[in-house]
Each structure stands twice: as structure tokens, then as C-alpha cells.
Write a protein that holds these residues in place. Structure first.
Motif, PDB file in Angstrom:
ATOM      1  N   PHE A 130     -10.856  10.033 -11.804  1.00 39.13           N
ATOM      2  CA  PHE A 130     -11.889  10.503 -10.823  1.00 39.13           C
ATOM      3  C   PHE A 130     -12.077   9.301  -9.602  1.00 39.13           C
ATOM      4  O   PHE A 130     -12.186   9.169  -8.641  1.00 39.13           O
ATOM      5  N   LEU A 154      -4.357  18.358 -12.740  1.00 46.57           N
ATOM      6  CA  LEU A 154      -5.747  19.348 -12.895  1.00 46.57           C
ATOM      7  C   LEU A 154      -6.488  19.110 -11.615  1.00 46.57           C
ATOM      8  O   LEU A 154      -7.257  19.995 -11.332  1.00 46.57           O
ATOM      9  N   TYR A 155      -6.636  17.998 -10.889  1.00 46.38           N
ATOM     10  CA  TYR A 155      -7.194  17.763  -9.704  1.00 46.38           C
ATOM     11  C   TYR A 155      -6.832  18.694  -8.579  1.00 46.38           C
ATOM     12  O   TYR A 155      -7.607  19.198  -7.973  1.00 46.38           O
ATOM     13  N   LEU A 204     -13.970  20.513 -20.399  1.00 45.42           N
ATOM     14  CA  LEU A 204     -13.251  20.697 -19.116  1.00 45.42           C
ATOM     15  C   LEU A 204     -13.910  21.395 -17.769  1.00 45.42           C
ATOM     16  O   LEU A 204     -14.009  20.850 -16.858  1.00 45.42           O
ATOM     17  N   TRP A 258     -11.916  15.072 -22.691  1.00 44.31           N
ATOM     18  CA  TRP A 258     -11.729  15.498 -21.405  1.00 44.31           C
ATOM     19  C   TRP A 258     -12.250  14.410 -20.190  1.00 44.31           C
ATOM     20  O   TRP A 258     -11.928  14.105 -19.450  1.00 44.31           O
ATOM     21  N   GLU A 259     -13.487  13.579 -20.840  1.00 48.89           N
ATOM     22  CA  GLU A 259     -13.939  12.699 -20.129  1.00 48.89           C
ATOM     23  C   GLU A 259     -13.003  11.408 -20.052  1.00 48.89           C
ATOM     24  O   GLU A 259     -12.655  10.786 -18.916  1.00 48.89           O
ATOM     25  N   VAL A 267     -10.107  12.510 -17.726  1.00 48.90           N
ATOM     26  CA  VAL A 267     -10.547  13.000 -16.244  1.00 48.90           C
ATOM     27  C   VAL A 267     -11.367  11.727 -15.338  1.00 48.90           C
ATOM     28  O   VAL A 267     -11.256  11.613 -14.322  1.00 48.90           O
ATOM     29  N   LEU A 327     -16.673  18.922 -16.036  1.00 57.50           N
ATOM     30  CA  LEU A 327     -15.846  18.012 -15.118  1.00 57.50           C
ATOM     31  C   LEU A 327     -15.323  19.068 -14.023  1.00 57.50           C
ATOM     32  O   LEU A 327     -15.295  18.688 -12.950  1.00 57.50           O
ATOM     33  N   TRP A 328     -14.857  20.410 -14.253  1.00 58.07           N
ATOM     34  CA  TRP A 328     -14.100  21.151 -13.367  1.00 58.07           C
ATOM     35  C   TRP A 328     -15.219  21.171 -12.190  1.00 58.07           C
ATOM     36  O   TRP A 328     -14.938  21.194 -11.152  1.00 58.07           O
ATOM     37  N   THR A 374      -3.231  14.743 -15.149  1.00 63.37           N
ATOM     38  CA  THR A 374      -4.684  14.585 -14.512  1.00 63.37           C
ATOM     39  C   THR A 374      -4.686  15.063 -13.104  1.00 63.37           C
ATOM     40  O   THR A 374      -5.515  15.737 -12.628  1.00 63.37           O
TER      41      THR A 374
END
Length: 396
Positions: free
Chosen positions: A185, A356-357, A267, A177-178, A181, A270-271, A353
Motif C-alpha cells: 500500500f 488483489l489491489y 483481508l 494479510w497485513e 498488503v 484491508l479490502w 498483491t
């Protein structure tokens, strides 16, 4: 042309504008220049706000204590109500590793109208100012610095005449996930705040990366840092705006020797990192939220959808416009993936991605209206209160 084709054409136009008209945000060559030598090195107070950071402090604090800096420098770690022994661990690390002098302070709980981090920063700046430093280095407790990091920051500020020099720390990219994401970022941040524009005198764009900010003490005083931004959840951008608004000259770029050691393996981790401040970034404004969601959809989601729809329905215009937009999007993401030493094939997943954001941003708004606001380490911050009282001058 169909609606899909027209929408894909709009997305392509947006990407061509982003490619050429948004400060070349996608380039990753904005770095500190090679360090020069000097006969006189100004004094520096290093301020580290820390709340429950025992898990990462052993990897970060020794790197600050070990700074190879020719001038006078001291570290002021502010234990912000930790329950995991952060302050005691900091003292033990200083005794074990030596290096720069360390002072550990504690300001108590923040009063109404202050975020915990900025209240801790205020206390740390107060401790540092007792030594009359010419510069303040504000750095987070999860940031590790190469031995010459402070030298490079100060040299860049002195040579460039900057009041604020900030480096975007290289975040950890080890878990699945890193990898998916984290580079995005930084890519999105640079798209919002193009680094080249930040350094222009007279330009309105202002931003900093809170993990590593070198600030002239007199510039901090002119901008009333941190009192003027005491309620800011996105404190690094607010700090940069305050400094630039008071006439300061800023620089922000990517780091080569400043790294975050904080893991975000899931996740959910990060979320939380993104959603805690995403709606604050939109000033808690519903129309701005709607516009942002629509913009993300048109710019990032429409290209692959239009390409597939055009191929399935036999619409060459939709397929070509969607494919070209996706191609430009992918090309602009490649430099960031190279910077993070990640497989370039991940660039094809940027639309996913971005989706997701988009969901994280919507969730940030939902949590705000549920009364949870920007929650971080046991504290929740709601919309800033403009009627909150000014801090009294005798507070440390």
C-alpha cells in the motif's frame, strides 16, 4: 516475436522507466532530518478527529499528551458522533496521564456537502484558532507518536521553510494479510506520489499522509482548509493540493516515530480500507478505471505470466523480458520490505498483491454504482456535488 513477448517487452520498458524516471519512488530514505534546537518554539494546536475510536485511543492519545515540546501546545479532540464513549474515554485518559492540555469538542452531524472527518477537523481547527497557534498538527485517533515527534515536525518545518510537513505513519504489520498488503500500500502510494517530487517548488505533484500533517496556520487560511476540500474522501491528498495550489511548500516522507495502532487482521478489513476510496482516487471516471486496470495488468501481472509462458512454450524472448521485468519489480520492492522489517522473499509475491489491489479497485467502482459510495463508520459518501453550498462563516 509473439504477442506475449511484445507485451513482456512493454512491461520491461515500463519498469525501467519506473526505476529511473519516477522520482526514485522505491527508495525509503526520505525521512525527517535530525532535530535541531531552537531558542523559540512556535505554539501548536493538535487536532484529532475521532469517531468510535475507543478501541485504539488508549494507545494513541497518551502519546500526544506526553509530547516533550518546549513551546505551547494543546490537544483538541473532536468527538464525531461516537457511540462507544470515545469522548468520555479521552477525558479519562487526560486526567490519568496528564501532560498537554486536552479539550474535547463535538460538532454534531455534518451538513450536506461535508465528509464527517473534515467537518470534525473544521470544528477542531476552530477550537485551536481561539488560542492563535502558529502551527496545526492534524493527526488521526489511531496514530501514536514518539515523545519527540512534535519537536521534529516543527523543527523540520521551520528549518526547511515548509508550509506543510507530513509523515507517512508506519502501519501495523502483524497478521499474515497485513504483511502481504500493507507494505505494498505504501509502495503504491509512493509510486503515485514520489516523495522527492512533492518537496520540489514548482512541481505539480502534491500529497500528504492524513495521519500526521503539520500545517502552518497562515497556510491553512490561504488555502481555506478545510472548507475548500470539504467533500474530499481522499482528504490528505486534497489538502496537500490545496496548500500547494495556494503557493505552499510541502514535504512528505516516511516516519520513524509515528505509528498506526489500528489492526487490520483480516483481508476483509484491508479490502474495506482500500476499496472505500480507490474509485474516488480515479475521480469516478470509467475510462480512467479501465486504463488503470490495464496498466496494473501489464506492469505487475504480465512479467510472471510471460516468464512461465516463455519457459513452457519455448519462447526465449518472452521468458527473458518477463523475467527481467519481474526482477526489476522485485528489486524496487525490497527497500519497502526492509523499512517494514519483513522477509525479503515477500517481494516475489508483489504481482499477487497487485492483483488483489486491482480487484479492490474494481470493487470500489462496483460499490459506487450500487449507491454505496465510500462507506466508512456508518456514513456513505457519493460523488462530490459541485453545487453544494459554501459553509457560512459563523459555523465553528
Amino acid at each position: 516475436m509473439s504477442v506475449v513477448a511484445w507485451t513482456a517487452a512493454a512491461s520491461l520498458a515500463a519498469w525501467l522507466w519506473l526505476l529511473l524516471g519516477q522520482g526514485f519512488f522505491w527508495r525509503t530514505d526520505v525521512r525527517l532530518p535530525p532535530r535541531g534546537e531552537s531558542d523559540v518554539w512556535p505554539s501548536v494546536g493538535v487536532v484529532v478527529p475521532a469517531r468510535d475510536e475507543a478501541a485504539v485511543l488508549a494507545r494513541s492519545l497518551p502519546s500526544l499528551l506526553a509530547q516533550d515540546y518546549p513551546g505551547r501546545a494543546e490537544v483538541f479532540l473532536v468527538d464525531d458522533g461516537s457511540t462507544d464513549g470515545t469522548g468520555d474515554l479521552a477525558r479519562a485518559l487526560a486526567e490519568r496521564h496528564g501532560g498537554l492540555p486536552l479539550t474535547v469538542g463535538s460538532p454534531g452531524e455534518p451538513p450536506a456537502g461535508w465528509t464527517g472527518k473534515l467537518w470534525a477537523v473544521r470544528h477542531g481547527i476552530g477550537l485551536a484558532r481561539a488560542r492563535n497557534p502558529e502551527y496545526l498538527l492534524l493527526t488521526d485517533a489511531d496514530i501514536a507518536h514518539e515523545p519527540d515527534s512534535l519537536r521534529q515536525l516543527v523543527a523540520a518545518a521551520d528549518r526547511g521553510g515548509y508550509d506543510l510537513v507530513s509523515q507517512m505513519a508506519r502501519l501495523r504489520v502483524e497478521s499474515l494479510w497485513e504483511r502481504l498488503v500493507v507494505p505494498a500500500f505504501v509502495y503504491f502510494f509512493a509510486q503515485l506520489y514520489p516523495f522527492r517530487w512533492i518537496a520540489r517548488k514548482g512541481a505539480r505533484t502534491a500529497a500528504a499522509a492524513g495521519g500526521c500533517v503539520l500545517l502552518r496556520t497562515d497556510a491553512a487560511e490561504r488555502a481555506r482548509i478545510p472548507d475548500a476540500i470539504r467533500q474530499a474522501v481522499i482528504d490528505d491528498v486534497a489538502l496537500a493540493r490545496a496548500v500547494k495550489g495556494s503557493g505552499g511548500h510541502l514535504w512528505l516522507g516516511l516516519a520513524d516515530g509515528v505509528d498506526s495502532v489500528r489492526p487490520y487482521p483480516r483481508l476483509a478489513d484491508l479490502w474495506r480500507m482500500v476499496s472505500r476510496s480507490a474509485y474516488a482516487q480515479l475521480r469516478h471516471n470509467v475510462p480512467l478505471l479501465v486504463g488503470t486496470v490495464a496498466g496494473l495488468a501489464v506492469v505487475y501481472l504480465v512479467p510472471p505470466v510471460a516468464l512461465v509462458a516463455g519457459l513452457v512454450t519455448g519462447s526465449p524472448a518472452a521468458a527473458v523480458a518477463g523475467g527481467l521485468a519481474w526482477l526489476v519489480m522485485t528489486a524496487t520492492y525490497l527497500p519497502m520490505l526492509r523499512y517494514y522489517r519483513q522477509p525479503l522473499a515477500l517481494a516475489l509475491l508483489l504481482p499477487g498483491t497487485a492483483f488483489l489491489y486491482l480487484l479492490m479497485t474494481v470493487d470500489s467502482a462496483v460499490q459506487h454504482y450500487r449507491g454505496r459510495g465510500a462507506a466508512w463508520k456508518g456514513r456513505t459518501y457519493t460523488r462530490p456535488d459541485p453545487t453544494a453550498p459554501e459553509p457560512s462563516p459563523e459555523q465553528p
